[in-house]
Scaffold this active site. Structure first.
Site, PDB file in Angstrom:
ATOM      1  N   CYS A  47     -20.029  -6.565 -11.781  1.00 45.00           N
ATOM      2  CA  CYS A  47     -20.938  -5.629 -11.111  1.00 45.00           C
ATOM      3  C   CYS A  47     -22.291  -5.633 -11.826  1.00 45.00           C
ATOM      4  O   CYS A  47     -23.327  -5.406 -11.204  1.00 45.00           O
ATOM      5  CB  CYS A  47     -20.370  -4.213 -11.130  1.00 45.00           C
ATOM      6  SG  CYS A  47     -19.059  -3.947  -9.929  1.00 45.00           S
ATOM      7  N   ASP A  79       0.785  -1.229   0.000  1.00 49.94           N
ATOM      8  CA  ASP A  79       0.000   0.000   0.000  1.00 49.94           C
ATOM      9  C   ASP A  79       0.825   1.293   0.000  1.00 49.94           C
ATOM     10  O   ASP A  79       0.397   2.288  -0.552  1.00 49.94           O
ATOM     11  CB  ASP A  79      -0.948  -0.017   1.230  1.00 49.94           C
ATOM     12  CG  ASP A  79      -2.105   0.959   1.067  1.00 49.94           C
ATOM     13  OD1 ASP A  79      -2.387   1.323  -0.074  1.00 49.94           O
ATOM     14  OD2 ASP A  79      -2.693   1.353   2.072  1.00 49.94           O
ATOM     15  N   CYS A 136     -19.460   1.416   1.316  1.00 50.71           N
ATOM     16  CA  CYS A 136     -19.527   0.936  -0.080  1.00 50.71           C
ATOM     17  C   CYS A 136     -19.109  -0.529  -0.186  1.00 50.71           C
ATOM     18  O   CYS A 136     -19.349  -1.167  -1.213  1.00 50.71           O
ATOM     19  CB  CYS A 136     -18.712   1.831  -1.016  1.00 50.71           C
ATOM     20  SG  CYS A 136     -16.937   1.768  -0.748  1.00 50.71           S
ATOM     21  N   CYS A 154     -23.371   0.367  -4.206  1.00 47.14           N
ATOM     22  CA  CYS A 154     -22.315   1.137  -3.526  1.00 47.14           C
ATOM     23  C   CYS A 154     -22.433   2.619  -3.867  1.00 47.14           C
ATOM     24  O   CYS A 154     -22.271   3.478  -2.997  1.00 47.14           O
ATOM     25  CB  CYS A 154     -20.929   0.595  -3.895  1.00 47.14           C
ATOM     26  SG  CYS A 154     -20.638   0.483  -5.664  1.00 47.14           S
ATOM     27  N   CYS A 203     -23.373   5.495  -0.664  1.00 51.56           N
ATOM     28  CA  CYS A 203     -22.293   6.327  -0.123  1.00 51.56           C
ATOM     29  C   CYS A 203     -22.881   7.501   0.676  1.00 51.56           C
ATOM     30  O   CYS A 203     -23.676   8.283   0.137  1.00 51.56           O
ATOM     31  CB  CYS A 203     -21.414   6.850  -1.266  1.00 51.56           C
ATOM     32  SG  CYS A 203     -20.139   7.969  -0.653  1.00 51.56           S
ATOM     33  N   CYS A 253     -14.929  11.667   0.242  1.00 44.08           N
ATOM     34  CA  CYS A 253     -14.967  10.314   0.812  1.00 44.08           C
ATOM     35  C   CYS A 253     -14.604  10.367   2.301  1.00 44.08           C
ATOM     36  O   CYS A 253     -13.622  10.997   2.692  1.00 44.08           O
ATOM     37  CB  CYS A 253     -13.986   9.438   0.046  1.00 44.08           C
ATOM     38  SG  CYS A 253     -13.736   7.817   0.775  1.00 44.08           S
ATOM     39  N   CYS A 271     -22.166  -4.247  -0.759  1.00 41.33           N
ATOM     40  CA  CYS A 271     -21.841  -5.008  -1.974  1.00 41.33           C
ATOM     41  C   CYS A 271     -22.278  -6.462  -1.817  1.00 41.33           C
ATOM     42  O   CYS A 271     -21.882  -7.137  -0.861  1.00 41.33           O
ATOM     43  CB  CYS A 271     -20.335  -4.930  -2.246  1.00 41.33           C
ATOM     44  SG  CYS A 271     -19.852  -5.894  -3.692  1.00 41.33           S
TER      45      CYS A 271
END
Ligand code: SF4
Length: 353
Positions: free
Chosen positions: A187, A132, A243, A193, A197, A213, A247
């Site tokens: 999807c 990351d 989000c 999602c 939000c 966000c 899902c």
């Protein structure tokens, strides 16, 4: 190497078996090169949706535009996914941040896998784990390694384990056989999602305006949270999982945490509800904060950021008991904390009237 069935197992199969044995949930191999989502990344930067995350721009962007650049000489990435508790209860801290800092844990594991590979092939293998923090578009690599698709929530969705997974990559200079990229978009017509939000941060499928966000605002952003978005934070004190929670792939396939997982919630987050946790954080002295959050990814927001978030949470979900800690926070040394505490008290007064 001969397997149970008598068939000769390839190095790649043995490598994957080793990685699964080490506790990874997803393993794939990708060749390095220009990401398929490069133009998408460029358009996102151009729109300014990265906000104050300057490390994504300039030199950082140049490196991300080709996965051969961060570690010259590397030829392949072994892309790894590790579930972090999609079956755990929701909030007030995003699931990924409740346990030990994944950067450290997964870097050490990546080095262990590299050592295994060297022992297996009998030569030194030049390599480096990325978790990351490196200039790498991990989701792109993961798709290229066959692990899943780029969901409309901008996360990598695996058809086997969903998206509550840390993605990491071990870059190596070694001629491995790559996997087939995951080409399908599963999807379909779903937009859950995008609709769920809390701050309407998606400007369209696969386009996230990070400046709206909650994960950005509560973790990366160092300034005052825009007033118009504070109520939408609800009880999210650090990050947001909405989000992912909505899902269907997560609802069906996310994994329970393994026993003894370093990503299980620390004591502090296990029992505390949002108000109790926010109250505790708002009153933390710097020394107590350092002790409580040693080895935690949550230190990224720093104490003043956590206090700012805690004040907003109390303004949104606090009871009368929150008035006292918020009043005390009005004396905090940090002007940003004081301002958020004042806002929160104003919210509470309106609620009690
Ligand atoms: Fe895709 Fe629906 Fe999951 Fe969003 S919620 S990532 S649209 S499947």
């Amino acid at each position: 190497m001969v397997g149970d069935t008598g068939a000769v197992r390839s190095l790649e199969d043995r490598l994957k078996a080793q990685a699964y044995g080490m506790g990874y949930d997803l393993v794939g191999i990708a060749p390095l090169g220009e990401p398929a989502t490069r133009s998408h990344f460029d358009a996102w930067l151009e729109a300014g949706y990265h906000g104050t995350m300057g490390y994504l721009d300039g030199e950082g962007a140049e490196l991300r535009r080709d996965t051969r650049r961060p570690h010259p000489g590397a030829t392949h990435a072994i892309v790894l996914g590790t579930s972090y508790g999609g079956r755990e209860p929701s909030g007030p801290v995003a699931r990924y941040a409740r346990g030990e800092d994944y950067h450290e844990v997964l870097r050490a594991k990546g080095r262990e896998l590299l050592a295994w590979l060297e022992a297996e092939v009998g030569v030194l293998v030049e390599g480096r784990p990325y978790v990351d923090s490196g200039p790498v578009l991990e989701r792109d690599l993961a798709q290229r390694a066959g692990l899943g698709w780029f969901g409309k929530n901008t996360l990598l969705i695996s058809p086997r384990v969903g998206s509550f997974t840390f993605l990491s990559a071990l870059f190596v200079r070694y001629p491995l056989v790559a996997d087939t990229p995951f080409e399908a978009d599963r999807c379909g017509s779903c937009t859950r999602c995008l609709d769920a939000c809390p701050t309407q941060a998606f400007t369209g499928p696969r386009v996230l305006d990070a400046t709206r966000c909650l994960s950005y605002l509560t973790i990366e952003y160092r300034e005052a949270i825009p007033e118009g978005l504070r109520s939408a934070m609800g009880s999210w004190l650090y990050g947001c999982d909405v989000c992912q929670e909505v899902c269907p792939w997560n609802q069906k396939f996310s994994q329970a945490l393994a026993d003894g997982s370093p990503f299980g919630a620390r004591e502090l987050f296990r029992e505390a509800d949002a108000e109790a946790l926010a109250t505790h954080i708002l009153q933390l002295a710097p020394e107590a904060y350092s002790r409580a959050f040693r080895g935690s990814a949550m230190k990224r927001a720093k104490l003043r950021g956590l206090k700012r978030n805690a004040a907003v949470v109390l303004g949104n979900v606090g009871t009368r008991a929150a008035v006292e800690p918020l009043t005390r926070a009005m004396q905090d040394d940090d002007g940003m904390v004081r301002e958020h505490a004042a806002w929160a008290l104003g919210q509470l007064v309106r609620t009690f009237r």
